[in-house]
Enzyme design. Structure first.
Site, PDB file in Angstrom:
ATOM      1  N   LYS A   8       0.888  -1.183   0.000  1.00  0.00           N
ATOM      2  CA  LYS A   8       0.000   0.000   0.000  1.00  0.00           C
ATOM      3  C   LYS A   8       0.914   1.217   0.000  1.00  0.00           C
ATOM      4  O   LYS A   8       1.385   1.670   1.034  1.00  0.00           O
ATOM      5  CB  LYS A   8      -0.857  -0.029   1.271  1.00  0.00           C
ATOM      6  CG  LYS A   8      -2.212   0.637   1.160  1.00  0.00           C
ATOM      7  CD  LYS A   8      -2.212   2.069   0.705  1.00  0.00           C
ATOM      8  CE  LYS A   8      -1.962   3.055   1.799  1.00  0.00           C
ATOM      9  NZ  LYS A   8      -1.715   4.425   1.328  1.00  0.00           N
ATOM     10  N   GLU A  23       9.891   1.862  10.293  1.00  0.00           N
ATOM     11  CA  GLU A  23      10.931   2.824   9.879  1.00  0.00           C
ATOM     12  C   GLU A  23      10.270   4.189   9.913  1.00  0.00           C
ATOM     13  O   GLU A  23       9.468   4.510   9.037  1.00  0.00           O
ATOM     14  CB  GLU A  23      11.381   2.529   8.440  1.00  0.00           C
ATOM     15  CG  GLU A  23      12.011   1.177   8.225  1.00  0.00           C
ATOM     16  CD  GLU A  23      13.437   1.117   8.744  1.00  0.00           C
ATOM     17  OE1 GLU A  23      13.976   2.148   9.163  1.00  0.00           O
ATOM     18  OE2 GLU A  23      13.991   0.009   8.745  1.00  0.00           O
ATOM     19  N   CYS A  40      14.141  10.955   5.442  1.00  0.00           N
ATOM     20  CA  CYS A  40      13.899  10.595   6.852  1.00  0.00           C
ATOM     21  C   CYS A  40      15.159  10.808   7.685  1.00  0.00           C
ATOM     22  O   CYS A  40      15.101  11.212   8.835  1.00  0.00           O
ATOM     23  CB  CYS A  40      13.457   9.143   6.933  1.00  0.00           C
ATOM     24  SG  CYS A  40      14.553   8.042   6.053  1.00  0.00           S
ATOM     25  N   GLU A  43      10.442  17.003  13.280  1.00  0.00           N
ATOM     26  CA  GLU A  43      10.848  16.745  11.899  1.00  0.00           C
ATOM     27  C   GLU A  43      10.082  17.683  10.951  1.00  0.00           C
ATOM     28  O   GLU A  43       8.858  17.709  10.959  1.00  0.00           O
ATOM     29  CB  GLU A  43      10.519  15.290  11.542  1.00  0.00           C
ATOM     30  CG  GLU A  43      10.945  14.903  10.152  1.00  0.00           C
ATOM     31  CD  GLU A  43      10.532  13.476   9.793  1.00  0.00           C
ATOM     32  OE1 GLU A  43       9.396  13.083  10.073  1.00  0.00           O
ATOM     33  OE2 GLU A  43      11.378  12.764   9.220  1.00  0.00           O
TER      34      GLU A  43
END
Ligand code: NAD
Length: 503
Positions: free
Chosen positions: A185, A260, A294, A393
């Site tokens: 997905k 992750e 990331c 972030e």
């Protein structure tokens, strides 16, 4: 050059299939803000059909099903996928760049990495045939024992938009190599190349149901997939917020999960460096992939004695970065992926200003680009530890800067974060680099560089950056379970009733 994306459906059981509710999601090119096509939007109804197709691919069939076929057979399919990706590399790279805004050169590297990753796991799949039975030496000669490594079963792979096909491949290639059947997905924000992977699988004749691809929204397709009782494992890459929802869904069914997640990684620059070299790695470490990485080293921690000179050099670097349509030759910074992401980044910058930080460079749309979701490379100074810009972030081209005076202080600043994905140290003193590398609380550490990533080396984070490791042999283990088989080999009766202390 205007690109139209191919019109595709969901890929289930080896065939294209219209979503049960016939919903579609528009695809917007972030460089032009124009619609360039649409993708199908799966819902719980489609998830049901895909899970059934995946289970069928694993139904025991005398070595002919995907799980019990020899690794060499699975390797053949993985290599065929790699060859097709290589053949279509430049076309796929253009689709990727138009869908998510990454510079075309970078999209080409991604496609090369995708092909390399399928090749690598093809080799590991073959290797599984040689280590089917791992013997264990036991302290009692009346027993012998061995270990079987087996595929986990049906796995749900849920992925983000920053490296759409590459992040999907990091999961699909090892899952298929291990003998799992998978349902991918991808992110609704950028799924186009993942649907092309479906076309590749169809063309090479991958057995039906081994890989199913459901595009669609997180809450409509991702959530029912993550909570489906016939999914045996969830492998997720994405934000920490969604990661915790996935973990809750998995917890309800005591299902394994690997995560992750996001990061806010530091780069520590000591006072003995070559300023030009260190500035280039610092800029690359945060502005590559339009800052949407990331592991971006987005917190610069620089020795106070060189800070002014170093930051000046970085500002100069920023002026020389070519910001343009990703298709233009030499583009180094394209648009961020969507209007939502663009607004989010600008909000981070305005909050930083209102909290007292200084925007030294960038922070706005480049003057020469009137359309598209572009943000200039941004450097923020006068930052305090408590500020949002230092702690959260951003996932955009934004670097914030703090200074340090001692090694201890640098390490403390670097580790003072809820995340633990990447960390970099730059110094000519290699002993110091080793010391700092050990002290970093992170899953990936770079010495005298930032960001290089290799299919062979483990990738993943600690703390709120998640757990489990992708890539390398660790990536394969993510999709395998271990079975102990112990046999009693003595002709003598066990004799438990005589001597219960035998064990
Ligand atoms: P996201 O969490 O919004 O979405 C990721 C995926 O989860 C998408 O496919 C989305 O549709 C799906 N999803 C959303 N809600 C869901 C739900 N309730 N149940 C199941 N699935 C759901 O993340 P994003 O914005 O696509 O990606 C950016 C994030 O990914 C950043 O935080 C970045 O750091 C992280 N990331 C991490 C790594 C890594 O290796 N650690 C790599 C790339 C990106």
């Amino acid at each position: 050059m205007a690109i139209q994306i191919p019109s595709r459906q969901l890929f289930i059981g080896g065939e294209w299939r219209e979503p049960v509710l016939k919903k579609r999601i528009p695809v917007i090119n972030p460089a032009t803000e124009q619609a360039i096509g649409d993708i199908p939007a799966a819902t719980a109804e489609d998830v049901e059909i895909a899970v059934e197709a995946a289970r069928k691919a694993l139904a025991r069939n005398k070595g002919k099903d995907w799980a019990s076929a020899p690794g060499a057979v699975r390797a053949k399919y993985l290599r065929a996928i790699a060859a097709k990706i290589t053949e279509r590399k430049s076309e796929l790279a253009k689709l990727e760049a138009s869908d998510c805004g990454k510079p075309l050169d970078e999209a080409v590297w991604d496609m090369e990495d995708v092909a390399g990753c399928f090749e690598y796991y093809a080799d590991l799949a073959e290797g599984l045939d040689k280590q089917q039975k791992l013997s264990i030496s036991l302290p009692m000669e009346t027993f012998k024992s061995h270990v079987l490594k087996e595929p986990i079963g049906v796995v749900a792979l849920i992925t983000p938009w920053n490296y759409p096909l590459l992040m999907a491949t990091w999961k699909v290639a090892p899952a298929l190599a291990a003998g799992c059947a998978a349902i991918l997905k991808p992110s609704e924000v950028a799924s186009v190349t993942c649907l092309e992977l479906a076309e590749v699988c169809r063309e090479i004749g991958l057995p039906p149901g081994v890989l199913n691809i459901l595009t669609g929204l997180g809450h409509e397709a991702g959530a029912p997939l993550a909570s489906h009782p016939h999914v045996d494992k969830i492998a997720f890459t994405g934000s920490t917020l969604t990661g915790s929802k996935i973990m809750s869904a998995a917890a309800q069914q005591v299902k394994p999960v690997s995560l992750e997640l996001g990061g806010k990684s530091p780069i520590v620059v000591f006072d003995d460096v070559d300023i030009d070299k260190a500035a280039e790695w610092t800029a690359f470490g945060v502005f590559w992939t339009n800052g949407q990485i990331c592991s971006a080293t987005s917190r610069l921690i620089v020795h106070e004695s060189i800070a002014a000179k170093f930051v000046d050099r970085l500002v100069e670097w920023c002026k020389n970065i070519k910001i343009s349509d990703p298709m233009e030759e030499g583009c180094r910074l394209g648009p961020v992926v969507s209007e939502g992401q663009y607004q989010k980044i600008l909000k981070f910058i305005s909050t930083a200003k209102s909290e007292g930080a200084k925007v030294l460079s960038g922070g706005v749309r480049p003057e020469h680009l009137k359309k598209g979701f572009y943000v200039e490379p941004t450097i923020i100074t006068d930052v305090k530890n408590s500020m949002q810009i230092w702690r959260e972030e951003v996932f955009g081209p934004v670097l914030c800067v703090k200074t340090f005076s001692s090694e201890e202080e640098a390490i403390e600043l670097a580790n003072d974060t809820q995340f633990g994905l990447g960390a970099a140290v730059i110094s000519n003193d290699l002993e110091r680099c080793e010391r700092v590398a050990k002290a970093f609380q992170a899953g990936i550490v770079w010495i005298n560089c930032s960001q290089p990533c290799f299919t062979q080396a483990p990738w993943g984070g600690n703390k709120r950056s998640g757990f489990g490791r992708e890539l390398g042999t660790w990536g394969l283990d993510n999709y395998m379970t271990v079975k102990q088989v112990t046999q009693y080999i003595s002709d003598e009766p066990w004799g438990w009733y005589k001597s219960p202390s035998k064990l």
